[in-house]
Design an enzyme around this catalytic site. Structure first.
Site, PDB file in Angstrom:
ATOM      1  N   GLU A 295       0.826  -1.217   0.000  1.00  0.00           N
ATOM      2  CA  GLU A 295       0.000   0.000   0.000  1.00  0.00           C
ATOM      3  C   GLU A 295       0.851   1.255   0.000  1.00  0.00           C
ATOM      4  O   GLU A 295       0.454   2.279  -0.531  1.00  0.00           O
ATOM      5  CB  GLU A 295      -0.953   0.021   1.215  1.00  0.00           C
ATOM      6  CG  GLU A 295      -2.215  -0.786   0.978  1.00  0.00           C
ATOM      7  CD  GLU A 295      -3.349  -0.445   1.949  1.00  0.00           C
ATOM      8  OE1 GLU A 295      -3.135   0.307   2.915  1.00  0.00           O
ATOM      9  OE2 GLU A 295      -4.457  -0.954   1.737  1.00  0.00           O
ATOM     10  N   HIS A 324       9.305 -26.682   0.428  1.00  0.00           N
ATOM     11  CA  HIS A 324       8.646 -27.787  -0.267  1.00  0.00           C
ATOM     12  C   HIS A 324       7.501 -27.282  -1.139  1.00  0.00           C
ATOM     13  O   HIS A 324       6.618 -28.040  -1.515  1.00  0.00           O
ATOM     14  CB  HIS A 324       8.146 -28.817   0.757  1.00  0.00           C
ATOM     15  CG  HIS A 324       9.269 -29.376   1.569  1.00  0.00           C
ATOM     16  ND1 HIS A 324       9.906 -30.556   1.259  1.00  0.00           N
ATOM     17  CD2 HIS A 324       9.915 -28.879   2.652  1.00  0.00           C
ATOM     18  CE1 HIS A 324      10.875 -30.771   2.124  1.00  0.00           C
ATOM     19  NE2 HIS A 324      10.906 -29.764   2.983  1.00  0.00           N
ATOM     20  N   LYS A 438     -13.670   0.303  -3.022  1.00  0.00           N
ATOM     21  CA  LYS A 438     -14.587   0.618  -1.908  1.00  0.00           C
ATOM     22  C   LYS A 438     -15.855   1.271  -2.438  1.00  0.00           C
ATOM     23  O   LYS A 438     -16.966   0.931  -2.054  1.00  0.00           O
ATOM     24  CB  LYS A 438     -13.909   1.579  -0.918  1.00  0.00           C
ATOM     25  CG  LYS A 438     -12.865   0.965  -0.026  1.00  0.00           C
ATOM     26  CD  LYS A 438     -12.474   1.987   1.047  1.00  0.00           C
ATOM     27  CE  LYS A 438     -11.251   1.552   1.815  1.00  0.00           C
ATOM     28  NZ  LYS A 438     -10.779   2.552   2.780  1.00  0.00           N
TER      29      LYS A 438
END
Ligand code: PA5
Length: 476
Positions: A295, A324, A438
């Protein structure tokens, strides 16, 4: 208690180790020092002028006093603490808890020194309903800490509206007042309005500090202190790191060096930053870092208004687990990553393996060995393997994981972010690009208001649907 400073080890990004095609040559380091050194006094002056108030949080004893006072009042009647928040209002809380309380804290009464902690940073109905089913008869022993600067954040607001109604239904208005702590803006915003209206206990989100820089304020400190984390030691660690990161000698300043190295590799084709702790306790710090980095540093414009589309991509991994899962790519895939390992020299607890079974003598090499030795050797082994493929590796070394070293780490990476922002010549403290999503959510959820290009919410929602509705023709 002896001070145990965290250290940044950077030899394994140097050309001497991984060659001059991928590593930093002494001349390049000198150039980086020359470019970064003037930024140190610049950031110090900016900070003194009040431009970066997050830098002063570790010194705000009034905040920690207020938090401790509230903890003293609420802890005796709190068996469960529920944090409702998202992004900067949750990731620091999670990171502190994972780092500084035992793995089985919530489940084992003997290991639990404070309330159980649950952090809800999503609006997944299945998750929340499962939790509420468990919580049913424990509401009066549960404190809900709703954290939101604005109170308009859809996820946090929705969670809170569920909890609020539940508390009103089961315990009435006094129950709501007794069980909720609101952490929000001191004077304005939706949550402040709700808190004042219901006479809730309140803590403050500090003025002028973006969510991802607030973990050392009441945002992170309240849940930590409720769960018996030593917040004084946390803040002391951050303060001691402050002394190191304001030092104007580049070669003695770990944030300046860390930033310069990250900046160099971004500009030399390594645009991905992998943080890989070799410690379960540190695993959520890389989640916190991921938000801080993304951000703050992912920006379209530089400060001169040029389109730069800049920003390293932060990736979290965990050693040894991801050996792994990811290391095949990390070694043989594109050489486009800078690795930052987190290493712990002395683990809080240790355990030895038993003897090898008679039928499996080939496991004898593991017999009687401490797991900490295995884990730290795996870090060395992975680092060695990456270095043989000329992949640059930094390591942050923790002598021990405790509140002091975690405070140092948090402050080190916050200030490193400021330095990288200054090197990129961008503003690391805003996040304009999260707004559109938003707003789109608001429109899709029928919120009246002014939307882009003067659309009503119906028009804007229609536009969004036209792009996102499933077209059967492409569904196989
Ligand atoms: O770092 C940030 O600013 C964000 O992640 C915010 O913390 C997040 O969007 C939550 O915002 P608010 O505190 O207003 O609910």
């Amino acid at each position: 208690m002896p001070k145990r400073e965290i250290k940044l080890y950077y030899n394994n990004v140097m050309a001497d180790v991984i060659g001059s095609e991928h590593g930093i040559t002494p001349e390049q380091l000198k150039d980086l020092a020359e470019k970064t050194s003037p930024l140190i006094p610049l950031l110090n002056i900016e900070r003194q002028g009040g431009a970066t108030p997050y830098r002063d949080l570790p010194y705000k004893s009034d905040i920690s006093q207020q938090v401790k006072k509230l903890v003293k009042e609420l802890a005796p009647r709190c068996e469960n603490l529920v944090v409702l928040g998202i992004g900067g209002s949750a990731l620091g809380n999670i990171a502190l808890q994972t780092a500084l309380n035992p793995y089985m804290y919530n489940l084992d009464e003997k290991q639990r020194t404070g309330p159980r902690l649950f952090v809800f940073d999503n609006v997944d109905p299945a998750q929340l309903v499962s939790f509420l089913d468990w919580l049913q008869d424990k509401l009066d022993k549960t404190i809900f800490n709703v954290i939101s600067k604005s109170g308009r954040t859809s996820e946090t607001a929705a969670q809170f509206m569920i909890i609020r109604q539940l508390l009103l239904d089961k315990l009435g208005p006094d129950g709501l007042k007794d069980q909720v702590v609101a952490t929000t803006d001191s004077s304005q915003g939706t949550l402040r309005k709700i808190a004042d209206d219901a006479d809730l206990r309140c803590l403050e989100v500090p003025d002028g500090v973006g969510g991802r820089f607030t973990v050392l304020s009441a945002v992170g400190l309240f849940s930590a202190a409720m769960c018996r984390i030593d917040i004084d030691l946390l803040l002391e660690g951050a303060r001691d790191m402050d002394t190191r990161v304001k030092c104007e000698d580049f070669y003695k300043n770990p944030a300046a060096i860390n930033a310069a190295i990250n900046y160099h590799f971004y500009n030399h084709g390594k645009k991905i930053s992998v943080m890989m702790p070799y410690s379960y306790a540190l695993k959520d710090l890389s989640d916190w870092y991921r938000q801080l980095w993304a951000e703050s540093l992912g920006k379209v414009k530089d400060l001169a208004g040029n389109d730069v589309h800049i920003g390293p991509t932060p990736v979290k991994a965990l050693g040894a687990t991801d050996q792994h899962s990811q290391v095949q790519l990390y070694r043989e895939g594109p050489n486009d990553k800078l690795f930052t390992f987190l290493q712990v020299n002395n683990f809080e607890k240790d355990i030895k393996t038993g003897p090898a079974p008679d039928c499996a003598e080939e496991l004898g090499f593991l017999a009687g060995k401490n797991l900490s030795v295995l884990l730290n050797n795996e870090k060395k082994a992975t680092e060695y393997a990456l270095l043989t493929d000329k992949r640059p590796c930094l390591t942050v070394i923790f002598d021990k994981v405790n509140a002091y070293t975690i405070g140092q780490f948090i402050y080190l990476f916050e200030v490193t972010t400021s330095f990288v922002g200054a090197l990129f010549n961008i503003n690391p403290y805003d996040q304009p690009a999260v707004e559109l999503g938003k707003e789109a959510t608001f429109a899709l959820m029928d919120k009246p208001g002014d939307y882009e290009a003067g659309y009503t919410y119906q028009e804007f929602a229609k536009k969004i649907h036209s792009l996102t509705e499933i077209d059967e023709m492409f569904l196989i």
